[in-house]
Design a protein around this motif. Structure first.
Motif, PDB file in Angstrom:
ATOM      1  N   GLY A 189       1.740   3.310   7.407  1.00 13.81           N
ATOM      2  CA  GLY A 189       1.805   2.552   6.359  1.00 13.81           C
ATOM      3  C   GLY A 189       3.504   2.189   6.022  1.00 13.81           C
ATOM      4  N   VAL A 190       4.384   3.358   6.532  1.00 13.23           N
ATOM      5  CA  VAL A 190       6.012   3.153   6.414  1.00 13.23           C
ATOM      6  C   VAL A 190       6.158   2.013   7.419  1.00 13.23           C
ATOM      7  CG1 VAL A 190       6.123   4.244   8.865  1.00 13.23           C
ATOM      8  CG2 VAL A 190       7.964   4.402   7.011  1.00 13.23           C
ATOM      9  N   ARG A 191       7.378   1.971   7.162  1.00  8.72           N
ATOM     10  CA  ARG A 191       8.222   0.500   6.855  1.00  8.72           C
ATOM     11  C   ARG A 191       8.654   0.538   8.256  1.00  8.72           C
ATOM     12  NH1 ARG A 191       6.625  -4.392   4.300  1.00  8.72           N
ATOM     13  NH2 ARG A 191       7.815  -5.056   5.180  1.00  8.72           N
ATOM     14  N   ILE A 192       8.763  -0.156   9.535  1.00 11.46           N
ATOM     15  CA  ILE A 192       9.680  -0.308  10.750  1.00 11.46           C
ATOM     16  C   ILE A 192      11.540  -1.022  10.458  1.00 11.46           C
ATOM     17  CG2 ILE A 192       9.968   0.079  13.454  1.00 11.46           C
ATOM     18  CD1 ILE A 192       8.272   2.490  11.626  1.00 11.46           C
ATOM     19  N   LYS A 193      11.718  -0.734  11.559  1.00 11.59           N
ATOM     20  CA  LYS A 193      13.089  -1.767  11.254  1.00 11.59           C
ATOM     21  C   LYS A 193      13.535  -1.232  12.921  1.00 11.59           C
ATOM     22  CE  LYS A 193      17.133  -3.389   8.981  1.00 11.59           C
ATOM     23  NZ  LYS A 193      18.100  -3.034   8.012  1.00 11.59           N
ATOM     24  N   ASP A 198      13.856  -6.130   9.913  1.00 10.15           N
ATOM     25  CA  ASP A 198      12.210  -5.212   9.429  1.00 10.15           C
ATOM     26  C   ASP A 198      11.418  -5.599   9.868  1.00 10.15           C
ATOM     27  OD1 ASP A 198      10.296  -4.264   7.786  1.00 10.15           O
ATOM     28  OD2 ASP A 198      11.335  -5.470   5.989  1.00 10.15           O
ATOM     29  N   GLY A 200       8.264  -4.057   9.674  1.00  9.40           N
ATOM     30  CA  GLY A 200       7.301  -4.661   7.972  1.00  9.40           C
ATOM     31  C   GLY A 200       6.475  -3.065   8.548  1.00  9.40           C
ATOM     32  N   ALA A 201       5.408  -3.012   7.510  1.00 11.95           N
ATOM     33  CA  ALA A 201       5.063  -1.625   7.765  1.00 11.95           C
ATOM     34  C   ALA A 201       3.646  -1.344   9.121  1.00 11.95           C
ATOM     35  CB  ALA A 201       3.932  -1.650   6.757  1.00 11.95           C
ATOM     36  N   LEU A 202       3.721  -0.106   9.457  1.00 13.87           N
ATOM     37  CA  LEU A 202       3.316   0.186  10.725  1.00 13.87           C
ATOM     38  C   LEU A 202       1.363  -0.201  10.684  1.00 13.87           C
ATOM     39  CD1 LEU A 202       3.356   3.655  11.910  1.00 13.87           C
ATOM     40  CD2 LEU A 202       4.192   1.740  13.333  1.00 13.87           C
ATOM     41  N   GLN A 203       0.712  -1.086  11.688  1.00 18.04           N
ATOM     42  CA  GLN A 203      -0.276  -1.337  11.320  1.00 18.04           C
ATOM     43  C   GLN A 203      -1.095  -0.769  12.898  1.00 18.04           C
ATOM     44  OE1 GLN A 203      -1.152  -4.237  10.351  1.00 18.04           O
ATOM     45  NE2 GLN A 203       0.392  -4.819   9.110  1.00 18.04           N
ATOM     46  N   ALA A 247      12.488   4.294  10.865  1.00 15.88           N
ATOM     47  CA  ALA A 247      11.228   4.492  10.020  1.00 15.88           C
ATOM     48  C   ALA A 247      11.536   5.096   8.930  1.00 15.88           C
ATOM     49  CB  ALA A 247      10.408   5.122  11.171  1.00 15.88           C
TER      50      ALA A 247
END
Length: 247
Positions: A189-193, A198, A200-203, A247
């Protein structure tokens, strides 16, 4: 089982180059099983060649011989190598392509035959050496042992406070941005930039977002990737190799 030889090059498939390399192999190792990993490494892109080799070589059975040729310095003073690691064998130019191999790898320098074309060592040096290895010739019978192969490893991520900072190291044909951040370094669920965007959160997979939307996920090679469902992240985000990823 017949000997197995893989090929990874930047030759493309529009010309005769791959066929000539295969002809040189089967002339000495008739019956060898030849497997094309890819011939579409971007021309001269050593980092892409190293990345692709790193994700695939251990998936083959022990005893496989890997021809790895991305060679912008062909015909110069750069050395030609054969190597052995974990029961696998490699032939490649000494330009950093084999930097992903373990530190315990054994290397020998291959001699350049007098009649070898100075622009086509894949056919005249590496293919015959691979065939000899496939036929059971020991590395020490092919060349002199060396201890100083050129190593130019891919960049590694680092921590910046609570963030993991890495970069894009490869862009595939779908426009997916492959990063050097291992999946085990990030929390679910960490957000990736990526650069200033951005993602978004890990899918988990592409179907988790709508068509045309950006998503970040842990890819099949185990590292964080950024893609666009049914689109190109490289094009949409204007990002490529070297872009910072946080991350």
């Amino acid at each position: 089982m017949p000997p197995l030889i893989t090929l990874l090059t930047d030759f493309g498939t529009a010309d005769s180059y791959v066929g000539e390399v295969k002809a040189a192999i089967v002339a000495q190792a008739f019956g060898a099983q030849l497997i094309d990993i890819t011939h579409h490494v971007p021309p001269g892109d050593l980092r892409a060649g190293q990345y692709l080799l790193s994700r695939v070589w251990e998936r083959f059975p022990r005893g496989a011989v890997h021809i790895v040729v991305v060679d912008p310095g062909v015909g110069t003073a750069r050395r030609a190598l054969a190597a052995e690691a974990a029961g696998h064998y490699f032939v490649a130019p000494d330009n950093g392509l084999l930097s992903c191999l373990p530190t315990t790898t054994r290397f020998v320098e291959l001699p350049i035959p007098p009649g070898a074309s100075p622009t086509f060592h894949a056919r005249d040096v590496f293919a015959p050496a691979a065939a000899q290895i496939a036929n059971g010739t020991a590395l020490t019978h092919l060349g002199l042992t060396i201890g100083d192969p050129l190593r130019v490893p891919l960049p590694v991520p680092h921590h910046d406070g609570t963030a993991v900072v890495g970069e894009v190291i490869y862009v595939d044909r779908f426009g997916t941005l492959v990063t050097n951040i291992p999946g085990e370094m990030v929390e679910p669920g960490v957000r990736i930039k990526v650069a200033d965007t951005d993602a978004g959160a890990l899918q988990r997979t592409f179907g988790d977002v709508l068509r045309g939307k950006v998503l970040a996920y842990v890819g099949s090679a185990g590292s964080v990737e950024v893609a666009v469902r049914e689109g190109s992240a490289a094009r949409l985000l204007g990002a490529g190799v070297g872009a910072e990823v946080r991350a």
